[in-house]
Enzyme design. Structure first.
Site, PDB file in Angstrom:
ATOM      1  N   HIS A 133       0.825  -1.204   0.000  1.00 48.21           N
ATOM      2  CA  HIS A 133       0.000   0.000   0.000  1.00 48.21           C
ATOM      3  C   HIS A 133       0.870   1.270   0.000  1.00 48.21           C
ATOM      4  CE1 HIS A 133      -3.730   2.267   1.098  1.00 48.21           C
ATOM      5  NE2 HIS A 133      -2.855   3.085   1.659  1.00 48.21           N
ATOM      6  N   GLU A 134       1.826   1.331   0.903  1.00 49.46           N
ATOM      7  CA  GLU A 134       2.659   2.547   0.990  1.00 49.46           C
ATOM      8  C   GLU A 134       3.558   2.689  -0.235  1.00 49.46           C
ATOM      9  OE1 GLU A 134       1.691   4.663   2.952  1.00 49.46           O
ATOM     10  OE2 GLU A 134       0.581   3.426   4.366  1.00 49.46           O
ATOM     11  N   CYS A 149      -9.035  -4.080  -2.939  1.00 45.38           N
ATOM     12  CA  CYS A 149      -7.767  -3.632  -3.531  1.00 45.38           C
ATOM     13  C   CYS A 149      -6.796  -3.207  -2.421  1.00 45.38           C
ATOM     14  CB  CYS A 149      -8.010  -2.465  -4.472  1.00 45.38           C
ATOM     15  SG  CYS A 149      -6.497  -1.744  -5.150  1.00 45.38           S
ATOM     16  N   CYS A 171      -5.440  -0.316 -10.589  1.00 47.94           N
ATOM     17  CA  CYS A 171      -4.266   0.112  -9.815  1.00 47.94           C
ATOM     18  C   CYS A 171      -3.014  -0.607 -10.301  1.00 47.94           C
ATOM     19  CB  CYS A 171      -4.484  -0.128  -8.321  1.00 47.94           C
ATOM     20  SG  CYS A 171      -5.748   0.957  -7.614  1.00 47.94           S
TER      21      CYS A 171
HETATM   22 ZN   LIG Z   1      -2.934   5.097   2.017  1.00 47.56          ZN
HETATM   23 ZN   LIG Z   2      -7.424  -0.455  -6.846  1.00 47.99          ZN
END
Ligand SMILES: [Zn+2]
Ligand SMILES: [Zn+2]
Length: 183
Positions: A133-134, A149, A171
């Site tokens: 995520h980061e 996601c 993404c």
């Molecule tokens: Zn975030």
């Molecule tokens: Zn996504």
């Protein structure tokens, strides 16, 4: 893309190694490795009243380190202390969007934190999700509205458990393009 995983303060080496391996499985054309150096936790980042560290100050330290390294495109700092940003009780991590540095905290990812029995597999999976995520943010990705996601915003650990460790189609495409521009 070359990603360095960097301990800030004391972090178990096996956690860092597993994380680097996991990141290589998620990000296309990416080499991830643990940086041998360990940065000390800066004393000025500790808030005595909150008994937590300032996420933004720690992230600054990681960014400063990144600017000195020519061999990595991104550095993910890992801390095993509780972190916060102004206005929130705690955060799981923070990153420049886009930028070269991200940060995650392991503090609230263990089952023990929630009074439950230790689960190393779950802890490893949560760590990977927060790291992906980061790093996604460092590639310019914003939060995704799809709750499965990895770029979905985790308000609490239930959100983290609900989402996958990988990107949704949209993404993923965005991350792939960003990585091909990074090198
Ligand atoms: Zn975030
Ligand atoms: Zn996504």
């Amino acid at each position: 893309m070359k990603v360095g995983v960097l301990a800030v303060g004391q972090v178990a080496p096996e956690v860092l190694n597993a994380l680097a391996q996991g990141l290589e499985r998620i990000f296309p054309d990416t080499n991830a490795f643990v940086i041998k150096q360990v940065l000390p936790l800066p004393k000025n980042a500790y808030d005595k009243t909150r008994k937590q560290y300032s996420s933004s100050l720690l992230l600054n330290v990681v960014k400063a380190f990144t600017s000195k390294r020519q061999d990595v495109h991104r550095v993910l700092g890992v801390v095993d202390v509780d972190i916060f940003v102004a206005g929130l009780n705690y955060v799981f991590g923070e990153a420049y969007t886009p930028g070269s540095a991200g940060l995650i905290s392991l503090w609230r990812l263990r089952q023990e934190f929630y009074g439950a029995k230790s689960d190393q597999a779950l802890f490893g999976l949560r760590t990977l999700k927060e790291a992906v995520h980061e790093l996604g943010h460092t590639l310019g990705l914003q939060h995704c509205r799809r709750s499965v996601c990895v770029m979905y915003f985790s308000n609490c650990i239930f959100d983290t458990d609900k989402k996958q460790s990988f990107f949704c189609d949209q993404c993923y495409l965005q991350a792939s393009i960003a990585i091909s521009n990074v090198g």
